[in-house]
Design a protein around this motif. Structure first.
Motif, mmCIF file in Angstrom:
data_model
loop_
_atom_site.group_PDB
_atom_site.id
_atom_site.type_symbol
_atom_site.label_atom_id
_atom_site.label_comp_id
_atom_site.label_asym_id
_atom_site.label_seq_id
_atom_site.Cartn_x
_atom_site.Cartn_y
_atom_site.Cartn_z
ATOM 1 N N MET A 1 0.906 -1.216 -0.056
ATOM 2 C CA MET A 1 -0.097 -0.079 0.139
ATOM 3 C C MET A 1 0.915 1.340 0.018
ATOM 4 O O MET A 1 0.829 2.096 -0.922
ATOM 5 C CB MET A 1 -0.997 -0.194 1.237
ATOM 6 C CG MET A 1 -1.642 1.072 1.388
ATOM 7 S SD MET A 1 -2.801 1.033 2.991
ATOM 8 C CE MET A 1 -1.897 1.259 4.089
ATOM 9 N N GLU A 2 1.845 1.085 0.826
ATOM 10 C CA GLU A 2 2.846 2.456 0.804
ATOM 11 C C GLU A 2 3.497 2.768 -0.153
ATOM 12 O O GLU A 2 3.791 3.949 -0.709
ATOM 13 C CB GLU A 2 3.504 2.553 2.309
ATOM 14 C CG GLU A 2 2.979 2.706 3.579
ATOM 15 C CD GLU A 2 2.475 1.144 3.787
ATOM 16 O OE1 GLU A 2 2.808 0.201 3.274
ATOM 17 O OE2 GLU A 2 1.519 1.176 5.138
ATOM 18 N N ALA A 3 3.955 1.499 -0.794
ATOM 19 C CA ALA A 3 4.849 1.693 -1.853
ATOM 20 C C ALA A 3 4.309 2.296 -3.148
ATOM 21 O O ALA A 3 4.831 3.023 -4.178
ATOM 22 C CB ALA A 3 5.284 0.145 -2.479
ATOM 23 N N LEU A 4 2.699 2.365 -3.127
ATOM 24 C CA LEU A 4 1.892 3.313 -4.192
ATOM 25 C C LEU A 4 1.419 4.247 -3.829
ATOM 26 O O LEU A 4 0.621 4.997 -4.492
ATOM 27 C CB LEU A 4 1.094 2.217 -4.757
ATOM 28 C CG LEU A 4 1.573 0.972 -5.442
ATOM 29 C CD1 LEU A 4 0.255 -0.122 -5.775
ATOM 30 C CD2 LEU A 4 2.143 1.181 -6.841
ATOM 31 N N GLY A 5 1.863 4.740 -2.438
ATOM 32 C CA GLY A 5 1.360 6.451 -2.068
ATOM 33 C C GLY A 5 0.175 5.932 -1.345
ATOM 34 O O GLY A 5 -0.354 6.999 -0.753
ATOM 35 N N GLN A 31 -6.139 6.012 1.974
ATOM 36 C CA GLN A 31 -6.197 7.084 0.961
ATOM 37 C C GLN A 31 -5.089 6.645 -0.069
ATOM 38 O O GLN A 31 -4.128 6.501 0.231
ATOM 39 C CB GLN A 31 -5.865 8.425 1.385
ATOM 40 C CG GLN A 31 -5.883 9.561 0.269
ATOM 41 C CD GLN A 31 -5.772 10.716 0.860
ATOM 42 O OE1 GLN A 31 -4.925 10.912 1.704
ATOM 43 N NE2 GLN A 31 -6.626 11.717 0.627
ATOM 44 N N TYR A 32 -5.491 6.515 -1.284
ATOM 45 C CA TYR A 32 -4.623 6.349 -2.529
ATOM 46 C C TYR A 32 -4.528 7.496 -3.132
ATOM 47 O O TYR A 32 -5.329 8.396 -3.444
ATOM 48 C CB TYR A 32 -5.124 5.106 -3.125
ATOM 49 C CG TYR A 32 -4.998 3.813 -2.733
ATOM 50 C CD1 TYR A 32 -3.809 3.049 -2.817
ATOM 51 C CD2 TYR A 32 -6.028 3.082 -1.930
ATOM 52 C CE1 TYR A 32 -3.473 1.767 -1.938
ATOM 53 C CE2 TYR A 32 -5.831 2.216 -1.131
ATOM 54 C CZ TYR A 32 -4.670 1.451 -1.385
ATOM 55 O OH TYR A 32 -4.557 0.297 -0.401
ATOM 56 N N PRO A 33 -3.500 7.737 -3.818
ATOM 57 C CA PRO A 33 -3.191 8.903 -4.756
ATOM 58 C C PRO A 33 -4.084 9.112 -5.883
ATOM 59 O O PRO A 33 -4.422 10.142 -6.522
ATOM 60 C CB PRO A 33 -1.871 8.965 -5.227
ATOM 61 C CG PRO A 33 -1.299 7.905 -4.834
ATOM 62 C CD PRO A 33 -2.090 7.033 -3.945
ATOM 63 N N SER A 34 -4.494 7.810 -6.297
ATOM 64 C CA SER A 34 -5.374 7.808 -7.514
ATOM 65 C C SER A 34 -5.994 6.341 -7.543
ATOM 66 O O SER A 34 -5.613 5.592 -7.023
ATOM 67 C CB SER A 34 -4.711 7.926 -8.736
ATOM 68 O OG SER A 34 -3.869 7.102 -9.036
ATOM 69 N N ARG A 35 -7.185 6.143 -8.193
ATOM 70 C CA ARG A 35 -7.899 5.221 -8.616
ATOM 71 C C ARG A 35 -6.914 4.127 -9.225
ATOM 72 O O ARG A 35 -6.750 2.862 -9.048
ATOM 73 C CB ARG A 35 -8.966 5.308 -9.478
ATOM 74 C CG ARG A 35 -9.803 4.086 -9.767
ATOM 75 C CD ARG A 35 -11.135 4.580 -10.450
ATOM 76 N NE ARG A 35 -11.944 5.330 -9.852
ATOM 77 C CZ ARG A 35 -13.009 5.077 -9.241
ATOM 78 N NH1 ARG A 35 -13.635 3.777 -9.520
ATOM 79 N NH2 ARG A 35 -13.813 6.136 -8.933
ATOM 80 N N ALA A 37 -3.661 4.056 -8.836
ATOM 81 C CA ALA A 37 -2.641 3.381 -7.994
ATOM 82 C C ALA A 37 -3.344 2.313 -7.101
ATOM 83 O O ALA A 37 -2.754 1.259 -7.016
ATOM 84 C CB ALA A 37 -2.168 4.572 -6.998
ATOM 85 N N PHE A 38 -4.488 2.326 -6.742
ATOM 86 C CA PHE A 38 -5.139 1.390 -5.882
ATOM 87 C C PHE A 38 -5.562 0.276 -6.874
ATOM 88 O O PHE A 38 -5.233 -0.985 -6.593
ATOM 89 C CB PHE A 38 -6.626 1.789 -5.661
ATOM 90 C CG PHE A 38 -7.406 0.690 -5.022
ATOM 91 C CD1 PHE A 38 -7.163 0.188 -3.850
ATOM 92 C CD2 PHE A 38 -8.556 0.099 -5.692
ATOM 93 C CE1 PHE A 38 -8.101 -0.805 -3.101
ATOM 94 C CE2 PHE A 38 -9.289 -0.761 -5.170
ATOM 95 C CZ PHE A 38 -9.029 -1.452 -3.937
ATOM 96 N N LEU A 39 -5.736 0.307 -8.277
ATOM 97 C CA LEU A 39 -5.957 -0.723 -8.771
ATOM 98 C C LEU A 39 -4.736 -1.566 -9.379
ATOM 99 O O LEU A 39 -4.405 -2.602 -9.464
ATOM 100 C CB LEU A 39 -6.649 -0.235 -10.338
ATOM 101 C CG LEU A 39 -8.268 -0.081 -9.991
ATOM 102 C CD1 LEU A 39 -8.565 0.494 -11.595
ATOM 103 C CD2 LEU A 39 -8.900 -1.118 -9.771
ATOM 104 N N LYS A 40 -3.483 -0.661 -9.508
ATOM 105 C CA LYS A 40 -2.507 -1.370 -9.575
ATOM 106 C C LYS A 40 -1.970 -2.313 -8.222
ATOM 107 O O LYS A 40 -1.313 -3.397 -8.593
ATOM 108 C CB LYS A 40 -1.278 -0.327 -9.751
ATOM 109 C CG LYS A 40 0.182 -0.707 -10.059
ATOM 110 C CD LYS A 40 1.137 0.273 -9.995
ATOM 111 C CE LYS A 40 2.411 -0.166 -10.465
ATOM 112 N NZ LYS A 40 3.638 0.835 -11.024
#
Length: 92
Positions: A1-5, A31-35, A37-40
């Protein structure tokens, strides 16, 4: 999670149901920086290896993708479903 912001904003134990009929044990806001990033993260092979443990350990989980809004600039919406969570930080 942290690796993708992604970052955990809040984790808390549900103490008392004030309204409605949902029964939850834990509430977590992430919270993710973007959708994207979450999907990744959700499709990452390493995440998928451990995701089974999450599924096996939970009776039910609900994930909401949200979009931040400004209450000052938002007209009243009368047909919206709203989930209000009162966060007790122990100082009340």
């Amino acid at each position: 999670m942290e690796a993708l912001g992604g970052k955990s904003l809040y984790v808390g134990r549900a103490k008392e149901l004030l309204n409605g009929d949902e029964a939850w044990d834990i509430v977590m806001f992430v919270q993710y920086p973007s959708r994207k990033a979450f999907l990744k993260m959700a499709n990452d092979p390493e995440y998928l290896k451990i995701h089974k443990f999450r599924e096996d350990g939970l009776v039910r989980a609900v994930l909401y993708a949200t979009e931040e809004i400004s209450l000052e600039r938002t007209a009243p919406v009368f047909e919206a479903r709203v989930h209000l969570l009162f966060l007790d930080d122990g100082r009340l």
